[in-house]
Scaffold this active site. Sequence first.
Site, mmCIF file in Angstrom:
data_model
loop_
_atom_site.group_PDB
_atom_site.id
_atom_site.type_symbol
_atom_site.label_atom_id
_atom_site.label_comp_id
_atom_site.label_asym_id
_atom_site.label_seq_id
_atom_site.Cartn_x
_atom_site.Cartn_y
_atom_site.Cartn_z
ATOM 1 N N ARG A 4 -7.337 53.804 21.884
ATOM 2 C CA ARG A 4 -6.048 54.057 21.252
ATOM 3 C C ARG A 4 -6.273 54.049 19.753
ATOM 4 N NH1 ARG A 4 -4.495 55.915 25.184
ATOM 5 N NH2 ARG A 4 -2.778 55.323 26.541
ATOM 6 N N ASP B 199 -10.905 60.535 19.738
ATOM 7 C CA ASP B 199 -10.032 61.356 20.572
ATOM 8 C C ASP B 199 -8.582 60.912 20.399
ATOM 9 O OD1 ASP B 199 -9.608 63.340 22.655
ATOM 10 O OD2 ASP B 199 -9.107 61.652 23.971
ATOM 11 N N GLU C 35 -0.861 59.804 15.912
ATOM 12 C CA GLU C 35 -0.954 61.049 16.684
ATOM 13 C C GLU C 35 0.390 61.492 17.269
ATOM 14 O OE1 GLU C 35 -3.829 59.598 19.714
ATOM 15 O OE2 GLU C 35 -2.324 60.150 21.205
ATOM 16 N N HIS D 204 -6.708 63.976 21.807
ATOM 17 C CA HIS D 204 -6.381 63.148 22.992
ATOM 18 C C HIS D 204 -6.611 63.966 24.274
ATOM 19 C CE1 HIS D 204 -4.041 59.297 24.061
ATOM 20 N NE2 HIS D 204 -4.775 59.676 25.112
#
Length: 351
Positions: free
Chosen positions: A234, A258, A263, A295
């Site tokens: 995260r 990622d 985000e 993500h």
Amino acid sequence: MKILFYSTKDFEQPYLLEANKHHFIIRMTEAALSINTAEMAKGFDAVSVFTGDDVSAPVIEKLHENGVRYIAIRAAGYDNVDLIKSKELAMRVANVPAYSPYSIAEHALALMLALNRKLITANQQVHRHNFKMNNLIGFDLHGKTIGIIGTGKIGSILIRILHGFGCRILAYDIQQNNELIKSFNIEYKSLEELCSESDIISIHTCLTPQTKYLINKNTIQLMKTGVMLINTSRGGCVNTAEVLEGLESRHIGYFGADVYEKERGLFFYDYSNKTMDDGILMKLLAIPNVLITPHQAFATNEAIGNIAETTLFNITCWSENQHSDNELFHIPFEKTPHTLTEKANILNPAR
Ligand code: NAD
């Protein structure tokens, strides 16, 4: 059961339709759940949410006012869901605890290899017919020390993969997994030791108040110069501004992520023709040794299929007044007030 699926993307819709074997009435929207979109759930018994949805206390209260009693998370992580408020309102919440830890672990490895072997730069150069390789020198993973923070489902798979590469593996977790010590000879260390001894550090903890900004200027200072940092867990597990400082001072050699702490509202959307006002992200994207993916670590056929199947399984259990093993807290069924559809069925059993 009437279910509203928030934040659905084109690519996952066929999987959800395929998994809807009980033919529940479902509606899919691309809109993310927020205080402004909670109204859309009026008349639905259940909502299904994803990682970028805002499922905070005020939003949950609004969903509850609108008659929603069930929240099915289409993800393993649930740091965006206020479980205390859900429990207080006796709303059932379930996640998809394991859909394919392989998809995330393999993506973490992909980031490591792409950064180390400079695959993005090589591909860009070759497309420009530049076949020189002076700037493409990497290093063997074999024999390197890799620090894995979080040895749960995903961390364990990555350990197994890296063991195959012949790496020395250090681990940090609040719960030791003795199987991993036995099978892969890993060494549990303190976070400080792991940071100071590792050539590559990969983060696989869940995001909790304890893991928020686990990677910050103090832990970065302990790391080897040139360290590679990978985050597929995260965004909030790392202090991005301080990672950027580490990259700018060249203390951090590579950063692969990622996930990004800001985000929400950005990842999963196309900003190619819009102005982005996120200075930190813009600076990160300008650094060649940074590789950011939106993500997408979970984006394999297997993982998306399993997410859809388990989400519909959770909802099916609830529709049959059964508990699902994936519920995040226990509340007896008699405590959950009837949904609008259930009330209508009681009043008019022929429906
Ligand atoms: P998991 O629950 O199996 O493992 C998490 C591990 O973190 C556990 O071993 C736990 O003991 C450890 N942990 C918890 N608090 C800690 C602390 N304070 N310090 C150190 N360790 C701590 O979870 P998982 O399925 O392996 O998922 C790991 C992470 O990956 C989660 O954050 C999840 O949200 C994220 N994830 C990302 C994607 C993606 O697409 N990028 C997909 C799925 C999961």
